[in-house]
Design an enzyme around this catalytic site. Structure first.
Site: not given
Length: 349
Positions: A207, A264
């Site tokens: 990610k 994120t």
């Protein structure tokens, strides 16, 4: 804030960056006797004297239950839970030292038998091994079997502040995950458990690559449509690689997959997004990292993900774009143009 359990344990956190410090603060507030280890003598002396990690989390004074340590043997002696919060590229070297100190303690009749929680997110560039695989290859077998990994959307500063956070703890040994879950969970930190170590590790590592791309989109002024598309397609390509490597599909829609990815890619506290923003604005990577003074795992994770995708023959166009920007000297505009000009295909492909 009340605890969910009255039992207290001896917790050692190896790595005094922002994430390790946040986890140490949480463990100490949870009622555990907590030791925070740092390799740097200078950092150790500063934290011991000031009772705060001024370098990373200056807003959060250490509670009485939190002590700092520079001697790893002392840090490990008597530990019931060891949290490995050392950056992924340095974890193997630190574990070699851990193994040596465990042997020294055993020779002195004081060998601890802790559980281990891997809080680092990444895949080694050279070996393409996950952090769990690094632990298994480095620690004695009996110790490696008492290991779990930590994932989920969890900014260090918010954990340090005690804001509501949900994480996932993965272990191939359910009793290990269950023990750690009950040791760490309280009113501010909700912990779920799973046996999908591969999915939690790879979701947490890759990610970061997509977060770099999301930052690039925002830094280059490509708009919110582009960011949403990149996050969505990013999840799809992470999923292809994770499934090829043995992850469970449900993990990718859970905390360690979608949850961590969204945080994120959009959160203002994301280091990886900040690096992407600066790249999108035309800054050079070396200058960005020097100015930040902190590790952005996505830079190494991009190299690992790109190599794994090639090895597994999995198509990962966003990862390819970020690899081109970071390691091939291609401009953001050229890389984005190449991404948008790919052959048209069905969405599920």
């Amino acid at each position: 804030m009340s605890n969910t359990s009255s039992s207290s344990h001896a917790v050692t956190v190896l790595g005094a960056g922002s994430w390790g410090t946040a986890l140490a603060l949480h463990a100490a507030r949870r009622g555990h006797a907590t030791r925070l280890w740092t390799r740097s003598v200078e950092h150790f002396e500063a934290m011991r004297g000031e009772r705060v990690n001024r370098r990373y989390l200056a807003e959060f004074p250490f509670p009485a239950a939190l002590t700092v340590e520079h001697d790893m043997r002392v840090a490990l002696d008597g530990a019931q839970l060891v949290i490995l919060a050392i950056p992924s590229h340095a974890l193997r070297g630190a574990l070699v030292q851990v193994r040596a100190e465990l042997q020294a303690l055993a020779d002195a009749g004081r060998e601890p038998d802790p559980r281990y929680l891997v809080a680092a997110k990444g895949v080694e560039v050279d070996t393409l091994e996950t952090m769990a695989e690094v632990v298994a290859a480095t620690l004695p077998g009996a110790h490696a079997r008492r290991m779990a990994v930590l994932g989920g959307p969890s900014f260090a500063a918010e954990v340090a502040r005690g804001l509501p956070t949900a994480v996932v703890i993965a272990s191939r040994h359910p009793e290990v995950a269950d023990w750690i879950q009950h040791a760490l969970a309280d009113d501010s930190l909700r912990a779920y458990v799973t046996e999908d170590v591969v999915g939690v590790e790879l979701g947490g590592a890759f990610k970061n690559v997509i977060a770099l791309g999301a930052g690039v989109c925002d830094g280059a002024g490509l708009g919110q449509n582009a960011r949403a598309a990149l996050i969505t397609r990013g999840l799809a390509e992470i999923g292809r690689l994770c499934l090829a490597l043995g992850a469970h599909p449900a993990t990718l829609s859970g905390l360690a997959g979608l949850g961590d990815l969204v945080l994120t890619c959009t959160g203002g506290l994301s280091r990886n997004r900040r690096v992407g923003l600066a790249l999108g604005q035309g800054q050079q990577l070396a200058d960005i990292l020097r100015e930040m003074g902190m590790v952005a795992e996505g830079v190494n994770n991009t190299l690992s993900a790109h190599r794994l995708a090639q090895r597994e023959r999995v198509e990962m166009p966003i990862t390819t774009m970020m690899h081109a920007i970071l390691y091939e000297g291609i401009s953001v505009r050229t890389a984005v143009h190449a991404l948008m000009q790919r052959d048209l295909k069905p969405e599920r492909d």
